[in-house]
Design a protein around this motif. Structure first.
Motif, PDB file in Angstrom:
ATOM      1  N   ASP A   1      -3.393   8.207   0.338  1.00  0.00           N
ATOM      2  CA  ASP A   1      -4.436   7.296   0.837  1.00  0.00           C
ATOM      3  C   ASP A   1      -5.602   7.270  -0.160  1.00  0.00           C
ATOM      4  O   ASP A   1      -5.836   8.219  -0.900  1.00  0.00           O
ATOM      5  CB  ASP A   1      -4.928   7.731   2.220  1.00  0.00           C
ATOM      6  CG  ASP A   1      -5.726   9.019   2.151  1.00  0.00           C
ATOM      7  OD1 ASP A   1      -6.976   8.931   2.143  1.00  0.00           O
ATOM      8  OD2 ASP A   1      -5.090  10.115   2.057  1.00  0.00           O
ATOM      9  N   LEU A   2      -6.336   6.157  -0.150  1.00  0.00           N
ATOM     10  CA  LEU A   2      -7.326   5.865  -1.193  1.00  0.00           C
ATOM     11  C   LEU A   2      -8.466   6.869  -1.227  1.00  0.00           C
ATOM     12  O   LEU A   2      -8.867   7.339  -2.293  1.00  0.00           O
ATOM     13  CB  LEU A   2      -7.888   4.440  -0.993  1.00  0.00           C
ATOM     14  CG  LEU A   2      -8.895   3.980  -2.050  1.00  0.00           C
ATOM     15  CD1 LEU A   2      -8.266   3.954  -3.429  1.00  0.00           C
ATOM     16  CD2 LEU A   2      -9.435   2.594  -1.684  1.00  0.00           C
ATOM     17  N   ASN A   3      -9.014   7.239  -0.060  1.00  0.00           N
ATOM     18  CA  ASN A   3     -10.187   8.122  -0.045  1.00  0.00           C
ATOM     19  C   ASN A   3      -9.869   9.480  -0.650  1.00  0.00           C
ATOM     20  O   ASN A   3     -10.620  10.006  -1.479  1.00  0.00           O
ATOM     21  CB  ASN A   3     -10.705   8.284   1.381  1.00  0.00           C
ATOM     22  CG  ASN A   3     -11.330   6.995   1.898  1.00  0.00           C
ATOM     23  OD1 ASN A   3     -11.775   6.183   1.102  1.00  0.00           O
ATOM     24  ND2 ASN A   3     -11.330   6.795   3.204  1.00  0.00           N
TER      25      ASN A   3
ATOM     26  N   ASP B   1      -9.072  -3.231  -7.516  1.00  0.00           N
ATOM     27  CA  ASP B   1      -7.764  -3.792  -7.186  1.00  0.00           C
ATOM     28  C   ASP B   1      -7.602  -5.172  -7.804  1.00  0.00           C
ATOM     29  O   ASP B   1      -8.496  -5.678  -8.494  1.00  0.00           O
ATOM     30  CB  ASP B   1      -7.549  -3.822  -5.670  1.00  0.00           C
ATOM     31  CG  ASP B   1      -8.535  -4.745  -4.965  1.00  0.00           C
ATOM     32  OD1 ASP B   1      -9.137  -5.602  -5.658  1.00  0.00           O
ATOM     33  OD2 ASP B   1      -8.693  -4.621  -3.739  1.00  0.00           O
TER      34      ASP B   1
ATOM     35  N   LYS C   1     -11.920  -6.167  -5.842  1.00  0.00           N
ATOM     36  CA  LYS C   1     -12.664  -5.221  -5.025  1.00  0.00           C
ATOM     37  C   LYS C   1     -12.677  -3.864  -5.722  1.00  0.00           C
ATOM     38  O   LYS C   1     -11.685  -3.461  -6.336  1.00  0.00           O
ATOM     39  CB  LYS C   1     -12.012  -5.078  -3.653  1.00  0.00           C
ATOM     40  CG  LYS C   1     -12.058  -6.346  -2.815  1.00  0.00           C
ATOM     41  CD  LYS C   1     -11.385  -6.124  -1.465  1.00  0.00           C
ATOM     42  CE  LYS C   1     -11.412  -7.399  -0.613  1.00  0.00           C
ATOM     43  NZ  LYS C   1     -10.726  -7.199   0.685  1.00  0.00           N
TER      44      LYS C   1
ATOM     45  N   TYR D   1     -13.673   0.426  -5.390  1.00  0.00           N
ATOM     46  CA  TYR D   1     -13.785   1.534  -4.443  1.00  0.00           C
ATOM     47  C   TYR D   1     -14.343   2.707  -5.239  1.00  0.00           C
ATOM     48  O   TYR D   1     -13.712   3.183  -6.179  1.00  0.00           O
ATOM     49  CB  TYR D   1     -12.409   1.883  -3.851  1.00  0.00           C
ATOM     50  CG  TYR D   1     -11.680   0.673  -3.314  1.00  0.00           C
ATOM     51  CD1 TYR D   1     -11.809   0.304  -1.982  1.00  0.00           C
ATOM     52  CD2 TYR D   1     -10.884  -0.107  -4.163  1.00  0.00           C
ATOM     53  CE1 TYR D   1     -11.132  -0.819  -1.489  1.00  0.00           C
ATOM     54  CE2 TYR D   1     -10.220  -1.223  -3.678  1.00  0.00           C
ATOM     55  CZ  TYR D   1     -10.353  -1.582  -2.339  1.00  0.00           C
ATOM     56  OH  TYR D   1      -9.710  -2.690  -1.853  1.00  0.00           O
TER      57      TYR D   1
ATOM     58  N   TYR E   1     -17.530   0.464  -0.926  1.00  0.00           N
ATOM     59  CA  TYR E   1     -16.647  -0.593  -1.391  1.00  0.00           C
ATOM     60  C   TYR E   1     -17.526  -1.761  -1.819  1.00  0.00           C
ATOM     61  O   TYR E   1     -18.620  -1.952  -1.322  1.00  0.00           O
ATOM     62  CB  TYR E   1     -15.685  -1.064  -0.294  1.00  0.00           C
ATOM     63  CG  TYR E   1     -14.774   0.023   0.262  1.00  0.00           C
ATOM     64  CD1 TYR E   1     -14.062  -0.214   1.418  1.00  0.00           C
ATOM     65  CD2 TYR E   1     -14.629   1.247  -0.382  1.00  0.00           C
ATOM     66  CE1 TYR E   1     -13.226   0.766   1.950  1.00  0.00           C
ATOM     67  CE2 TYR E   1     -13.813   2.224   0.129  1.00  0.00           C
ATOM     68  CZ  TYR E   1     -13.103   1.992   1.308  1.00  0.00           C
ATOM     69  OH  TYR E   1     -12.292   2.948   1.818  1.00  0.00           O
TER      70      TYR E   1
ATOM     71  N   THR F   1      -5.475   1.810   2.301  1.00  0.00           N
ATOM     72  CA  THR F   1      -6.918   1.855   2.513  1.00  0.00           C
ATOM     73  C   THR F   1      -7.202   1.675   3.996  1.00  0.00           C
ATOM     74  O   THR F   1      -6.280   1.464   4.805  1.00  0.00           O
ATOM     75  CB  THR F   1      -7.627   0.746   1.733  1.00  0.00           C
ATOM     76  OG1 THR F   1      -7.304  -0.510   2.325  1.00  0.00           O
ATOM     77  CG2 THR F   1      -7.194   0.721   0.274  1.00  0.00           C
ATOM     78  N   ASP F   2      -8.476   1.771   4.386  1.00  0.00           N
ATOM     79  CA  ASP F   2      -8.855   1.566   5.795  1.00  0.00           C
ATOM     80  C   ASP F   2      -8.524   0.155   6.264  1.00  0.00           C
ATOM     81  O   ASP F   2      -8.390  -0.094   7.473  1.00  0.00           O
ATOM     82  CB  ASP F   2     -10.361   1.808   5.967  1.00  0.00           C
ATOM     83  CG  ASP F   2     -10.728   3.261   5.671  1.00  0.00           C
ATOM     84  OD1 ASP F   2      -9.812   4.107   5.692  1.00  0.00           O
ATOM     85  OD2 ASP F   2     -11.913   3.523   5.395  1.00  0.00           O
ATOM     86  N   GLN F   3      -8.404  -0.770   5.332  1.00  0.00           N
ATOM     87  CA  GLN F   3      -8.156  -2.164   5.688  1.00  0.00           C
ATOM     88  C   GLN F   3      -6.736  -2.598   5.338  1.00  0.00           C
ATOM     89  O   GLN F   3      -6.445  -3.778   5.233  1.00  0.00           O
ATOM     90  CB  GLN F   3      -9.155  -3.061   4.945  1.00  0.00           C
ATOM     91  CG  GLN F   3     -10.604  -2.720   5.250  1.00  0.00           C
ATOM     92  CD  GLN F   3     -11.571  -3.494   4.387  1.00  0.00           C
ATOM     93  OE1 GLN F   3     -11.153  -4.268   3.545  1.00  0.00           O
ATOM     94  NE2 GLN F   3     -12.852  -3.278   4.626  1.00  0.00           N
TER      95      GLN F   3
ATOM     96  N   GLU G   1      -3.004  -1.941   2.901  1.00  0.00           N
ATOM     97  CA  GLU G   1      -2.604  -1.588   1.546  1.00  0.00           C
ATOM     98  C   GLU G   1      -3.266  -2.511   0.518  1.00  0.00           C
ATOM     99  O   GLU G   1      -3.541  -3.671   0.797  1.00  0.00           O
ATOM    100  CB  GLU G   1      -1.075  -1.687   1.405  1.00  0.00           C
ATOM    101  CG  GLU G   1      -0.343  -0.486   1.973  1.00  0.00           C
ATOM    102  CD  GLU G   1       1.045  -0.324   1.345  1.00  0.00           C
ATOM    103  OE1 GLU G   1       1.447  -1.199   0.569  1.00  0.00           O
ATOM    104  OE2 GLU G   1       1.692   0.689   1.635  1.00  0.00           O
ATOM    105  N   THR G   2      -3.482  -1.950  -0.660  1.00  0.00           N
ATOM    106  CA  THR G   2      -4.006  -2.748  -1.773  1.00  0.00           C
ATOM    107  C   THR G   2      -3.351  -2.287  -3.059  1.00  0.00           C
ATOM    108  O   THR G   2      -2.747  -1.196  -3.107  1.00  0.00           O
ATOM    109  CB  THR G   2      -5.531  -2.611  -1.878  1.00  0.00           C
ATOM    110  OG1 THR G   2      -5.997  -3.558  -2.855  1.00  0.00           O
ATOM    111  CG2 THR G   2      -5.953  -1.224  -2.359  1.00  0.00           C
TER     112      THR G   2
END
Length: 734
Positions: free
Chosen positions: A94-96, A117, A121, A123, A129, A176-178, A180-181
């Motif tokens: 995961d991203l974080n 990305d 965007k 991070y 973000y 990500t929280d929103q 996949e990226t």
């Protein structure tokens, strides 16, 4: 008086005199010491600058190396992140957590990590973000690695960072929280302020300005320790606003920075001394620069101040020698300064002459060659048809026209040269505006006599008798009227008027207006009408011959006469020129002599013609004898004086005198004749006929005692009228 009182008074007087002498001597020594110290000031300041330049140069180069190392370290960390991105992906899906693990690659708190990305965007490692405002700068770059100075949208806009951006070897799909990226780029930010804190301590701490700029001078980063040279966005334009105390000139300073060289220069801004130090940053075409006030660098020049004390000590020990040294040094300095000024002036004159020569050749080559080609061509044709008088006459007419045009070109160039060099003087003599107006009108009527053009004139002036410059006024009017004739086609109309615009006691303002129905001018050409060598490139140059100097000369003459020129023009409809000039009214009684414009006859007029050039003598004799004159020839001034002395009074009616001749020139000969002890020596008309045609030459001939000035190439009609006028006047006075 008692003896004791006498000697007591004597001693008191001697003490007073000694005190006065000591005071004068002390004051004199003090003045000498002060003068000597001032004389050495330049040497001391030069020594201080040399020491500071050496030390500051080393410091700024060391700072550049520190910055080089930091840039290299940052790039290494950025490379490590991008090279190990796939490996970390396996451990931190995961991203974080992925960003948190990546940020542990550096132990320095002033680094910030971020990923971008495919949609632009970003991070960042601080949990924020955002959106890259110009993703094309990232996506369209041909380089996989970029380093530049900027910031991220969510950060403090007053701060900037050194950013390292790497393209990932392969895009990374990550949660990500929103959702996949796809991560495409990795990067780190380095806080430049922290780097500034590290390197600026060697430069008086906070008492400096710290600048990053590229080779074009654009300031990518600047601190705010002091305000010198930080307004705006480019360093280079500020150099020209500074007074250089020691070091390169502003131009040399800018070139050195562009060439990525180390520079140290002392500048004077508003009475304060500053030092500008710059060195290149090796990995980029950037430079790091410091600007620091000189008063914070006193510790840099300890040796120089020690020398000041030594100098002062030597002054008192070797005072006598120092006085001599000062006198010699001052003399040599002034001598050197004078020599440098002369060299500078000479260089300036040489550069000016070179530019003038270049302009002349580039603008005049075509216009001068055209009439010369016509003269040579028509001469060749005439020589080839000796049995055809009509064809020969036609060729001679064209040769005469081409010669007149060539003379006009040469006169324009010479007039412009004298005006630009400040050699043109405006005369202040009695003139009659009506006569000048009618004379100019007559000249133009002669020019249009074989064309279908109408000239309308209007004269409305209550005070025509004024003080002014007839020669240059006539030149202004003829230039404008001549252009009206040149640029107006057959069937058109030219209007020429003069009217009184203002009158106040002794002063009168006159307006001369020339309006035509000619071809007119384009607005863009009209804006530059009075520039030298300017001609309309739309075809007029080939159709209407000229130098492009007439209007420039006209404008500058009007300016010298404290006047104005207004122009209105419309393409295809015509033009209107209005010349407004101030004059002083002439209230003296009128005593005027006018040359008749009618054809004159020289039958029986006895001339002494003085000319050293055989061809010129032949031409003058042929033309004047054809008008009935009786000519006696002299080859130089000395021969002319002898002929006049050896002949009785009345032998000659008029003397025509060349100026530049061997043995004795025309001016000297005129003075010799005027000084002779005989009645006709004072009254006989002596006319200058010379190639010296400027107003200063005319003034010189008048001062020598000549009655008139005729310029070569000669206008035979004008020559004959002038001779006839003075011959008649001479006979009427006897």
């Amino acid at each position: 008086m008692p003896r004791e009182d006498f000697w007591g008074s004597k001693r008191e007087n001697m003490k007073a005199r000694n005190k006065k002498r000591i005071a004068i001597l002390a004051a004199g020594m003090a003045v000498i010491v002060i003068l000597l110290i001032l004389g050495m000031r330049h040497s001391v300041n030069t020594s201080i600058y040399s020491e500071r330049k050496e030390l500051l140069g080393r410091l700024v180069e060391t700072s550049a190396l520190v910055i080089d190392d930091n840039i290299a370290s940052g790039q290494t960390i950025a490379d490590t992140v991008s090279d190990n991105a796939q490996l970390y992906m396996q451990a931190y899906p995961d991203l974080n957590s992925y960003i948190e693990a990546t940020s542990r690659l550096s132990v320095y708190s002033h680094y910030m990590f971020f990923f971008v990305d495919s949609e632009g965007k970003y991070y960042s490692s601080d949990g924020t973000y955002g959106k890259i405002t110009d993703i094309s700068y990232y996506a369209n770059g041909s380089e996989d690695k970029l380093s530049y100075i900027s910031s991220l949208p969510h950060l403090d806009p007053e701060k900037v960072y050194l950013i390292y951006r790497n393209r990932l070897n392969e895009p990374i799909q990550i949660a990500t929280d929103q959702g996949e990226t796809e991560l495409v780029y990795s990067g780190i930010l380095y806080d430049i302020d922290s780097l500034n804190d590290t390197v600026s301590q060697e430069f008086a701490g906070e008492n400096n300005t710290f600048i990053y700029n590229d080779s074009n001078g654009v300031m990518m980063y600047k601190s705010f320790g002091i305000k010198l040279l930080i307004e705006g966005y480019n360093v280079y334009p500020k150099f020209s606003q500074c007074e250089v105390i020691y070091g390169e000139t502003p131009e040399e300073l800018e070139q050195a920075c562009r060439n990525q060289e180390t520079v140290v220069v002392a500048l004077n801004i508003d009475g304060e001394e500053y030092y500008f130090c710059s060195a290149p940053i090796a990995p980029k075409d950037w430079s790091v620069a410091f600007v620091v006030q000189a008063k914070y660098l006193n510790n840099v020049s300890g040796n120089a101040f020690g020398r000041i004390i030594l100098y002062i000590t030597l002054i008192f020990v070797l005072l006598g020698v120092a006085v001599v040294y000062l006198a010699v040094a001052t003399y040599e300095k002034r001598k050197m300064q004078k020599s440098n000024e002369e060299i500078t002036k000479l260089n300036s004159e040489l550069e000016s002459a070179t530019r003038a020569k270049s302009d002349f050749l580039s603008n005049m080559s075509h216009d001068i060659r055209t009439p010369i080609n016509g003269i040579i061509g028509m001469t060749t044709i005439a020589k080839g048809v000796p049995g055809n008088p009509e064809k020969t006459k036609e060729c001679l007419g064209k040769i005469e026209g081409a010669s007149a045009h060539l003379l006009s070109l040469i006169n324009d160039v010479l007039d412009m040269t004298r005006i630009e060099r400040g050699k043109t003087e405006i005369a202040y003599e009695p003139i009659d505006i009506r006569n000048i107006f009618e004379n100019c009108s007559g000249i133009i009527r002669g020019q249009i006599s074989d064309r279908e053009l109408e000239l309308k004139t209007s004269f409305s002036c209550e005070h025509p008798r004024v003080f002014g410059d007839e020669l240059h006024l006539r030149q202004i009017l003829i230039n404008i009227l001549g252009n009206a004739v040149k640029f107006t086609k057959d069937g058109g109309t030219i209007s020429f008027s003069c009217y009184e615009k203002e009158f106040s006691g002794e002063k009168v303002v006159l307006s001369f207006e020339v309006e035509d129905s000619g071809i007119g001018m384009k607005p863009e050409f009209l804006d530059r009408l009075f520039e030298p060598f300017l001609q309309d490139e739309g075809g007029a140059r080939s159709e209407y011959k000229g130098t492009g100097l007439g209007m420039a000369i006209t404008k500058q003459l009007a300016d010298l006469m404290e006047g104005e020129i207004e122009v209105q023009s419309e393409l295809g409809k015509g033009s209107r020129f209005t010349v407004t000039l101030p004059f002083t009214v002439n209230t003296e009684e009128e005593e005027e002599e006018l040359l008749s414009t009618e054809a004159a006859d020289l039958t029986g007029v006895k001339l002494l013609l003085v000319e050293d050039n055989e061809l010129n003598m032949e031409i003058a004799c042929e033309l004047l004898e054809a008008s009935g004159a009786l000519i006696t020839q002299a080859e130089n001034g000395l021969e002319a004086v002898k002929l006049f002395k050896d002949n009785e009074e009345g032998t000659f009616d008029v003397i025509i005198m060349d100026i530049m001749m061997p043995v004795m020139n025309g001016l000297e000969a005129t003075k010799e004749i005027r000084a002779l002890d005989r009645e006709d020596a004072k009254s006989i008309p002596i006319l200058a006929m010379t190639a010296n045609a400027f107003e200063s030459d005319i003034k010189t001939t008048r001062e020598a005692g000549m009655n008139a000035h005729l310029s070569k190439p000669i206008d035979i009609d004008e020559v004959i009228r002038t001779i006839a006028h003075h011959a008649r006047k001479e006979h009427s006075e006897k």
